[in-house]
Design a protein around this motif. Structure first.
Motif, short mmCIF file in Angstrom:
data_model
loop_
_atom_site.label_atom_id
_atom_site.label_comp_id
_atom_site.label_asym_id
_atom_site.label_seq_id
_atom_site.Cartn_x
_atom_site.Cartn_y
_atom_site.Cartn_z
N LEU A 27 14.96 -11.13 -9.31
CA LEU A 27 14.72 -11.43 -7.89
C LEU A 27 13.41 -10.84 -7.40
O LEU A 27 12.99 -9.77 -7.84
CB LEU A 27 15.86 -10.88 -7.03
CG LEU A 27 17.26 -11.45 -7.28
CD1 LEU A 27 18.26 -10.75 -6.38
CD2 LEU A 27 17.29 -12.95 -7.07
N ASP A 28 12.81 -11.52 -6.43
CA ASP A 28 11.65 -10.96 -5.76
C ASP A 28 12.13 -10.13 -4.57
O ASP A 28 13.33 -10.00 -4.33
CB ASP A 28 10.68 -12.06 -5.33
CG ASP A 28 11.30 -13.06 -4.35
OD1 ASP A 28 12.45 -12.84 -3.89
OD2 ASP A 28 10.64 -14.07 -4.06
N VAL A 29 11.19 -9.58 -3.80
CA VAL A 29 11.54 -8.73 -2.67
C VAL A 29 12.44 -9.48 -1.68
O VAL A 29 13.42 -8.92 -1.17
CB VAL A 29 10.27 -8.19 -1.95
CG1 VAL A 29 10.63 -7.45 -0.69
CG2 VAL A 29 9.48 -7.28 -2.87
N GLU A 58 10.97 -0.54 -5.97
CA GLU A 58 10.23 -0.81 -7.21
C GLU A 58 9.35 -2.05 -7.06
O GLU A 58 8.18 -2.04 -7.44
CB GLU A 58 11.20 -1.01 -8.38
CG GLU A 58 11.94 0.22 -8.79
CD GLU A 58 13.07 -0.06 -9.78
OE1 GLU A 58 13.66 0.92 -10.25
OE2 GLU A 58 13.36 -1.23 -10.07
N LEU A 59 9.91 -3.10 -6.48
CA LEU A 59 9.16 -4.34 -6.30
C LEU A 59 8.01 -4.15 -5.32
O LEU A 59 6.91 -4.66 -5.53
CB LEU A 59 10.09 -5.46 -5.82
CG LEU A 59 11.11 -5.95 -6.85
CD1 LEU A 59 12.17 -6.81 -6.19
CD2 LEU A 59 10.41 -6.70 -7.99
N GLU A 60 8.25 -3.41 -4.24
CA GLU A 60 7.19 -3.17 -3.26
C GLU A 60 6.10 -2.28 -3.83
O GLU A 60 4.97 -2.30 -3.35
CB GLU A 60 7.79 -2.54 -2.00
CG GLU A 60 8.62 -3.53 -1.19
CD GLU A 60 9.38 -2.90 -0.04
OE1 GLU A 60 9.57 -1.66 -0.05
OE2 GLU A 60 9.82 -3.65 0.85
N SER A 61 6.43 -1.52 -4.89
CA SER A 61 5.44 -0.65 -5.53
C SER A 61 4.72 -1.34 -6.68
O SER A 61 3.96 -0.71 -7.41
CB SER A 61 6.11 0.61 -6.06
OG SER A 61 6.65 1.35 -4.99
N GLY A 62 4.98 -2.63 -6.88
CA GLY A 62 4.25 -3.38 -7.89
C GLY A 62 5.05 -3.88 -9.08
O GLY A 62 4.50 -4.54 -9.95
#
Length: 116
Positions: A27-29, A58-62
């Motif tokens: 999944l994306d953010v 984790e997703l927002e951090s790349g």
């Protein structure tokens, strides 16, 4: 979130905390955010919200969502193959509760009056 909207993970409500991280890795953010909102409005399980929040961070951090098909829904676990059935020949000895009011007395089965 209304009933007409579908969640981005199949059988989300039936996933365990152990299988959730694997199920959301694709999944994306936006998808993780939808699950977090749904969880907050419905079951509101703290541990599940923590898992979703960690993945969102984790997703927002790349971090990049995993490629490929999402995993199938929850799998039914099968019983161990070496299980044995309990029967009269495999049961342990009977236990006897202590008499009322004397918890330290040795456990003995009660006996009726002696004949004679």
């Amino acid at each position: 979130m209304g009933h007409e909207e579908t969640l981005p993970v199949e059988d989300y409500d039936h996933l365990s905390a152990e299988t959730l991280p694997h199920a959301i890795r694709h999944l994306d953010v936006g998808g993780v955010r939808r699950l977090l909102e749904y969880e907050s409005e419905h079951a509101d399980r703290p541990h599940i919200k923590q898992i979703l929040g960690t993945r969102m961070s984790e997703l927002e951090s790349g971090a990049v969502p995993a490629q490929g098909e999402p995993p199938p829904g929850p799998q039914a676990s099968s019983p161990p193959s070496d299980t044995q059935r309990v029967g009269p020949g495999s049961q342990g000895p009977p236990t006897h509760a202590p008499p009322h009011g004397v918890p330290t007395s040795p456990t003995k089965p009660r006996q009726g009056p002696s004949p004679g």
